[in-house]
Design a protein around this motif. Structure first.
Motif, PDB file in Angstrom:
ATOM      1  N   TYR A 268       0.870  -1.174   0.000  1.00  0.00           N
ATOM      2  CA  TYR A 268       0.000   0.000   0.000  1.00  0.00           C
ATOM      3  C   TYR A 268       0.907   1.224   0.000  1.00  0.00           C
ATOM      4  O   TYR A 268       1.766   1.370   0.878  1.00  0.00           O
ATOM      5  CB  TYR A 268      -0.896   0.012   1.247  1.00  0.00           C
ATOM      6  CG  TYR A 268      -1.702   1.284   1.381  1.00  0.00           C
ATOM      7  CD1 TYR A 268      -2.874   1.457   0.662  1.00  0.00           C
ATOM      8  CD2 TYR A 268      -1.258   2.326   2.200  1.00  0.00           C
ATOM      9  CE1 TYR A 268      -3.603   2.632   0.760  1.00  0.00           C
ATOM     10  CE2 TYR A 268      -1.982   3.501   2.310  1.00  0.00           C
ATOM     11  CZ  TYR A 268      -3.154   3.655   1.588  1.00  0.00           C
ATOM     12  OH  TYR A 268      -3.865   4.822   1.679  1.00  0.00           O
TER      13      TYR A 268
ATOM     14  N   ASP B  24       1.218   5.148   0.431  1.00  0.00           N
ATOM     15  CA  ASP B  24       0.597   6.362   0.969  1.00  0.00           C
ATOM     16  C   ASP B  24       1.308   7.552   0.346  1.00  0.00           C
ATOM     17  O   ASP B  24       2.481   7.808   0.636  1.00  0.00           O
ATOM     18  CB  ASP B  24       0.731   6.376   2.496  1.00  0.00           C
ATOM     19  CG  ASP B  24       0.075   7.595   3.132  1.00  0.00           C
ATOM     20  OD1 ASP B  24      -0.344   8.514   2.390  1.00  0.00           O
ATOM     21  OD2 ASP B  24      -0.009   7.636   4.376  1.00  0.00           O
TER      22      ASP B  24
ATOM     23  N   ARG C 174      -5.455   1.816   4.545  1.00  0.00           N
ATOM     24  CA  ARG C 174      -4.339   0.996   5.031  1.00  0.00           C
ATOM     25  C   ARG C 174      -4.854  -0.176   5.870  1.00  0.00           C
ATOM     26  O   ARG C 174      -4.376  -1.303   5.713  1.00  0.00           O
ATOM     27  CB  ARG C 174      -3.384   1.866   5.849  1.00  0.00           C
ATOM     28  CG  ARG C 174      -2.135   1.137   6.308  1.00  0.00           C
ATOM     29  CD  ARG C 174      -1.271   1.980   7.223  1.00  0.00           C
ATOM     30  NE  ARG C 174      -0.854   3.233   6.626  1.00  0.00           N
ATOM     31  CZ  ARG C 174       0.220   3.920   7.008  1.00  0.00           C
ATOM     32  NH1 ARG C 174       0.981   3.458   7.995  1.00  0.00           N
ATOM     33  NH2 ARG C 174       0.536   5.057   6.440  1.00  0.00           N
TER      34      ARG C 174
ATOM     35  N   VAL D 118       3.819  -1.187   3.833  1.00  0.00           N
ATOM     36  CA  VAL D 118       3.358   0.175   3.572  1.00  0.00           C
ATOM     37  C   VAL D 118       4.557   1.020   3.146  1.00  0.00           C
ATOM     38  O   VAL D 118       5.601   0.991   3.795  1.00  0.00           O
ATOM     39  CB  VAL D 118       2.706   0.801   4.820  1.00  0.00           C
ATOM     40  CG1 VAL D 118       2.367   2.269   4.564  1.00  0.00           C
ATOM     41  CG2 VAL D 118       1.452   0.027   5.213  1.00  0.00           C
TER      42      VAL D 118
ATOM     43  N   GLU E 107       5.544   4.991   2.321  1.00  0.00           N
ATOM     44  CA  GLU E 107       5.104   6.378   2.406  1.00  0.00           C
ATOM     45  C   GLU E 107       5.991   7.256   1.525  1.00  0.00           C
ATOM     46  O   GLU E 107       7.220   7.187   1.609  1.00  0.00           O
ATOM     47  CB  GLU E 107       5.147   6.857   3.855  1.00  0.00           C
ATOM     48  CG  GLU E 107       4.190   6.094   4.773  1.00  0.00           C
ATOM     49  CD  GLU E 107       4.217   6.616   6.198  1.00  0.00           C
ATOM     50  OE1 GLU E 107       5.100   7.456   6.508  1.00  0.00           O
ATOM     51  OE2 GLU E 107       3.369   6.184   6.997  1.00  0.00           O
TER      52      GLU E 107
END
Length: 242
Positions: free
Chosen positions: A57, A59, A71, A87, A89
């Motif tokens: 994922y 972000d 999320r 995740v 970012e």
């Protein structure tokens, strides 16, 4: 096996998207398209001979009020399908300002860079572009101006480690699969933002063309892209031979 998955299996095999034992990183945003892709890939893991199946994922730092729910949903799906969850970012806005890029372009660059880091040199990145996205992409490229390769649209395999296993499916098929499987997904508010060209094409131009010129405009554009892709590949191979 669900008909949606059977169709995806034929598409993946027909385009040789996944070498047996390949490690696959699925880009999952939490939207319906990527959720459907992940569910189908997980269901076809043995048939496709996949090795590691990871879920990433990304972000982009653009929708802090929505990303926590996305999320959480993607993490739950990764757990459900026994996938590694990561995740990433990124700062899409800052990257765009530094490089003089539009927000769309900056987010795309940052997203693919993050996916490539996770996938590694030998990994395959699976993204959830589908047939209706292809129709939109062809119109966008025509609006901006492009050559033969550009008119081929998005390829099932870009030969740079990115594959699109849903390119043979329509948005309607995805929606039906999500509903029949009882899968939850999130809505991205930016998809309604008319400042983005893709959204204007999706919500204004394509419906106009469908109403005034061809009710099956999306399918016609997809066929055109597929024909041009074959012709472009032929020209490239002939050029290489020469």
């Amino acid at each position: 096996m669900h008909l949606f998955e059977k169709k995806m299996l034929r598409f993946c095999r027909g385009h040789s998207l996944f070498p047996r034992g390949a490690g696959v990183t699925a880009a999952v945003s939490g939207g319906a398209d990527s959720v459907a892709m992940l569910a189908a890939l997980a269901g076809l893991r043995d048939e496709l001979g996949l090795g590691r199946l990871g879920v990433v994922y990304v972000d982009h730092g653009l929708r802090p009020e929505e990303t926590p729910a996305e999320r959480e949903l993607v993490a739950a799906l990764a757990f459900r399908f026994s996938c590694l969850f990561i995740v990433e970012e990124v700062d899409a806005r800052g990257h765009g300002e530094r490089e003089g890029l539009s927000l769309e372009a900056a987010a795309r660059e940052q997203r693919y860079a993050a996916l490539a880091r996770v996938a590694g040199e030998d990994g395959i990145i699976a993204v959830a572009h589908h047939g209706d996205d292809q129709a939109e992409e062809l119109l966008i490229r025509l609006i901006r101006g492009t050559g033969l390769a550009g008119l081929a649209g998005m390829l099932p395999d870009n030969r740079l480690g990115v594959v699109r296993p849903l390119l043979g499916h329509t948005r309607a098929e995805i929606d039906a699969y999500i509903k029949e499987r009882g899968l939850s997904y999130c809505h991205d508010s930016s998809n309604a933002d008319s400042t983005f060209l893709r959204n204007r094409v999706r919500h204004e131009l394509l419906p106009f063309l469908g109403e005034r010129f061809n009710p099956a405009i999306s399918g016609a554009l997809r066929r055109a892209a597929a024909i041009i892709a074959v012709e472009d590949d032929f020209v490239r191979r002939q050029s290489d031979t020469a």
